[in-house]
Structures are given as C-alpha cells and as structure tokens.
Write an enzyme that holds these catalytic residues in place. Sequence first.
Site, short mmCIF file in Angstrom:
data_model
loop_
_atom_site.label_atom_id
_atom_site.label_comp_id
_atom_site.label_asym_id
_atom_site.label_seq_id
_atom_site.Cartn_x
_atom_site.Cartn_y
_atom_site.Cartn_z
N GLU A 34 0.85 -1.10 0.21
CA GLU A 34 -0.07 0.07 -0.09
C GLU A 34 0.63 1.19 0.17
O GLU A 34 0.43 2.28 -0.55
CB GLU A 34 -0.98 -0.05 1.07
CG GLU A 34 -1.94 -1.18 1.13
CD GLU A 34 -2.91 -1.38 -0.09
OE1 GLU A 34 -3.14 -0.24 -0.60
OE2 GLU A 34 -3.29 -2.60 -0.17
N ASP A 46 -0.85 -1.27 -9.41
CA ASP A 46 -1.11 -2.83 -8.93
C ASP A 46 -0.41 -3.64 -10.24
O ASP A 46 -0.54 -3.08 -11.29
CB ASP A 46 -2.38 -3.25 -8.74
CG ASP A 46 -2.89 -2.84 -7.36
OD1 ASP A 46 -2.01 -2.97 -6.36
OD2 ASP A 46 -4.00 -2.21 -7.39
ZN LIG Z 1 -2.46 -2.44 -4.70
#
Ligand SMILES: [Zn+2]
Length: 196
Positions: A123, A132
């Site tokens: 995070e 991501d």
């Molecule tokens: Zn992520």
Amino acid sequence: MIKQLAALTALIPAMLSPTIGVAAAHSAPHATSAVVTLTYDASGAGQWADPIKQAVQNWNAAVHNVHLEPASSGASADYVYTATSGWPQTTLGPIFPGGSGEVQLGQQAVDEGYDTTRIAAHETGHILGLPDDYSGPCSELMSGHGPGTSCTNAKPNAAEAAQVDKNYAAGGPAVRPHRHQVVIDIWSNRVPAGAH
Ligand SMILES: [Zn+2]
C-alpha cells in the site's frame, strides 16, 4: 618561563579559532540535496504500527530520491495510515510534500491470511506512485495478493525501486497533480460469491 608558557597557552585558542571556523565552513554539507522527504502519521493505525515501521524501513533502504519519516507531533503529515475493517485502499501517488495521501490498512486482507508487513509495504508503494501488477511474482511488491498468502515478501524489487526513484528524481516534477485516484485492493484469491 612559566610566564611565557602562560602567555603562549592564552594565545593558542585565539590562533586556533579562526582556523576552526574556516574548516567547519568547508566541511559543512551542501544544501542542494534533491531528496524528497515525505512525512506520515501512523497514530491512527493501531495494531499496524510494527508492519508500517518495517514497510517504511524496507522502502527507505531501497530508494534514494525519497525518504519516509514520521511527522513530528502537531505537524500535518503528507500522508496518513489508518486501520479499517474493510479492504485496504490507498491514494495512488506519487504523493509529494504538502500532499494528502491516505493508506487504509484493511482488516479483511489480514482475515484472508495475508502478511501484514507485505500489505503495508504494498500500500505504501501506491503512495510512492506504483500501480498494481497482480499477475507479477512474489518478488514484486505490487503483485499484492496475486502470488497467494504464502508470499510474505515485503521488499520492492529493483525495478520497483528504480521506478520510485524516477518518480521523485530531482525533487519531483514542477507541475504536480492535485487530484489522485484511489486504489482498492481486494486481497483475496477466492472466487467472489455469485460468480459461477
Ligand atoms: Zn494495490
């Protein structure tokens, strides 16, 4: 003789002090460092304190152009860590000083069996501007839940560190985005209920 020595001793500090002054001026570090310092507030992150500390340490060890440190109490932080009961979600940076990023460390990811330090480090990667990449390997931090719960790697790989250094190169871009997207991470490999 004693009188002469005393006079000499008295002279020495007077002779030395200008020399010391010059030497200190020459050895002082140049104030041209381009390292961006990002401050964070983890006071509302409860049981995530240790994972956050480790995640921050891992990032600081891997990158050179940005440094993460706790905001001094009373000062407003550039981003905040909070503990929530939902899925983790984070502002997609890169966040810069004066920014307002938020990392929500969601309990649901822990309940699914994922490593808390990996979650915190992943995070934090979003705060630093990394997207991501769920199909990546465990050695990659931004693969998140992809490699499964057995993956506890909490360190960015060389490519991820290089991308963050690029994001913060030379103190960051002159024009910085005012609005940021928020990334929601479903740390689960289970097929969602109802998806037959
Ligand atoms: Zn992520």
